[in-house]
Design a protein around this motif. Structure first.
Motif, mmCIF file in Angstrom:
data_model
loop_
_atom_site.group_PDB
_atom_site.id
_atom_site.type_symbol
_atom_site.label_atom_id
_atom_site.label_comp_id
_atom_site.label_asym_id
_atom_site.label_seq_id
_atom_site.Cartn_x
_atom_site.Cartn_y
_atom_site.Cartn_z
ATOM 1 N N SER A 50 36.162 -17.348 3.026
ATOM 2 C CA SER A 50 35.156 -16.365 3.457
ATOM 3 C C SER A 50 34.267 -16.953 4.552
ATOM 4 O O SER A 50 34.171 -18.166 4.702
ATOM 5 N N SER A 52 32.297 -16.536 8.650
ATOM 6 C CA SER A 52 32.532 -16.101 10.026
ATOM 7 C C SER A 52 33.606 -16.922 10.748
ATOM 8 O O SER A 52 34.014 -16.552 11.854
ATOM 9 N N GLU A 128 35.808 -18.803 -4.276
ATOM 10 C CA GLU A 128 36.259 -19.827 -3.321
ATOM 11 C C GLU A 128 36.677 -21.104 -4.051
ATOM 12 O O GLU A 128 37.685 -21.725 -3.688
HETATM 13 O O1 LIG Z 1 30.982 -20.519 1.582
HETATM 14 C C1 LIG Z 1 31.028 -19.543 2.265
HETATM 15 C C2 LIG Z 1 30.761 -18.175 1.755
HETATM 16 O O2 LIG Z 1 30.379 -18.225 0.417
HETATM 17 C C3 LIG Z 1 31.382 -19.660 3.713
HETATM 18 O O3 LIG Z 1 32.627 -20.242 3.826
HETATM 19 C C4 LIG Z 1 30.326 -20.486 4.349
HETATM 20 O O4 LIG Z 1 29.073 -19.832 4.168
HETATM 21 C C5 LIG Z 1 30.584 -20.738 5.826
HETATM 22 O O5 LIG Z 1 30.534 -19.554 6.527
HETATM 23 P P1 LIG Z 1 30.536 -19.521 8.114
HETATM 24 O O6 LIG Z 1 31.918 -19.917 8.557
HETATM 25 O O7 LIG Z 1 30.163 -18.106 8.434
HETATM 26 O O8 LIG Z 1 29.477 -20.480 8.580
#
Ligand SMILES: O=C(CO)[C@H](O)[C@H](O)COP(=O)(O)O
Length: 266
Positions: A50, A52, A128
């Motif tokens: 999950s 971006s 995750e």
């Molecule tokens: O752990 C997560 C979600 O629970 C994401 O992988 C983490 O927040 C990193 O996200 P981004 O790639 O948007 O910085």
């Protein structure tokens, strides 16, 4: 516009391809190299994380072509990645059908020198962690801001902790008075009155700790997890095989769990 590009636009990034910011470009570089190095033709069950950075993972997987992906099944870590998988035309599965995953690729909020990481900035860390633990190979992808010596260096929000709703106040008390996180708070929603509710119907607490605590992430992770009412802790310790960080100069730093560090420039 190709389907993946339109998904990227819809789900994550308003930035047209070709006009990616330095940070978006570095996410893309990390994601593409991780897919190229870890997703082999024989891999059939793939975990999709999950955040971006993950749309660029899916973008690269889709670019491997329909033939490469026709016998593959993709396991999401939450609502966002499920949508990404479905709208990309990839086959969706779940971890109860496929408890052994070949490769999981996921983002991170921060990664230390031993590849321990903070996850859960998007409140997805329960699924995750399950999808990471089910995988033979777990790989992290991120931009250069997440590459740190010790957790908590740049990511100041604290350790994300998923808790069952009725226990949140008790867990907050434990964090404040027993585990030494006086600023631990319940994560509040931005466009809804009240707390963030995870994909599993739970609440999220963010608990910042002093640097000396964060230098031993496994210890604090185990202590938090022992609090009754805690479902999962957003500290992933000794799990990743490799972490890919896209850099501002167009290179990618690859850190391996055996201590090797590579600089890759395509
Ligand atoms: O752990 C997560 C979600 O629970 C994401 O992988 C983490 O927040 C990193 O996200 P981004 O790639 O948007 O910085």
């Amino acid at each position: 516009m190709s389907s993946t590009k339109s998904i990227l636009k819809t789900l994550q990034s308003p930035i047209p391809p070709g006009q990616l910011s330095v940070i978006e470009k570095s996410k893309q570089l990390a994601a593409w190299l991780a897919v190229d190095q870890h997703l082999k033709p024989e891999h059939r069950v793939i975990g999709i994380g999950s955040g971006s950075t993950v749309p660029y993972v899916v973008e690269r997987i889709v670019s491997q072509g329909a033939e490469a992906n026709k016998d593959r099944v993709f396991i999401p870590t939450g609502f966002q990645s499920k949508e990404l998988i479905v709208t990309s035309g990839l086959m969706l599965g779940d971890v109860d059908q496929y408890p052994v995953i070949d490769v999981t690729i996921d983002g991170a909020d921060e990664v230390d020198i031993e590849l321990n990481c903070i996850k859960g900035g998007g409140a997805c860390h329960l699924r995750e962690k399950v999808i990471a633990e089910a995988a033979n190979t777990f790989v992290l992808v991120a931009d250069y801001r997440k590459n740190v010596k010790y957790l908590g260096t740049n990511f100041k929000a604290g350790v994300p902790i998923e808790v069952v709703p009725f226990a949140y106040a008790k867990v907050l008390q434990n964090l404040h008075h027993v585990l030494g996180s006086p600023k631990a708070t319940l994560r509040m929603a931005k466009a809804k009155a009240g707390p963030v509710v995870s994909d599993n119907g739970n609440f999220i607490i963010d608990a910042p700790f002093d640097q000396e605590v964060m230098m031993k992430p496994y210890t604090i992770m185990a202590q938090i997890k022992m609090l009754t009412g805690v479902v999962e802790v957003g500290l992933f310790c000794h799990m990743a095989r490799a972490a890919y960080f896209g850099n501002e100069d167009g290179s990618v730093t690859v850190k391996w769990n055996d201590g090797r560090i590579e600089q890759v420039r395509k």
